[in-house]
Scaffold this motif. Sequence first.
Motif: not given
Length: 175
Positions: A114-143
């Motif tokens: 998570i890259t965005d923060l609220d006024q108390k410097n706590l994470p929000v999560g509307l903006e993030t960086t997502m990094t994939t590993g070297a492996g391939t395949g399928n999965g689910k990203l729960k939000v």
Amino acid sequence: MGTLLTFSACKDDDEPGPDDEQEVITAVTLSLTPTGKGQDAQATISTLTGSPVQNAPLTLRPGTEYTAVVTFSDESKTPEADMTAEIRNERDEHLLVYTFTPEAGSGATVNVNITDLDQKNLPVGLETTMTTGAGTGNGKLKVVLKHQPGGLKTGSNTTAGETDVDVSFNVIVAN
């Protein structure tokens, strides 16, 4: 889709009056842009017809960092209402929680920062960086969008508060 969208979005006031309506969120969109070269990825899950429907899987490349933005909308209104601004305005009371689960036998991994923060410097999560590993395949990203008013938000407690949204995006990590 496994996980249903739970759309009981937050109220505007801490003490709502009898005529206050609860906001409705019928769609969640994830938009990802690779930080280097590569193709953007986007997917939307909508509950406008009752059951959650994902328009396309999120197709990502292995070993890639993406800048990601999540948006929320109410498709039942004309024109469609953007609910993201309200969440951003009440960011001190909201936290998005991301969990990637690979399918059995899949080598795919997706790490979310998570890259965005609220006024108390706590994470929000509307903006993030997502990094994939070297492996391939399928999965689910729960939000999961948590509403954590009245001091419930600590930045690390992902279970406190009311769940406004709970969706799982189908993800494919492939070359």
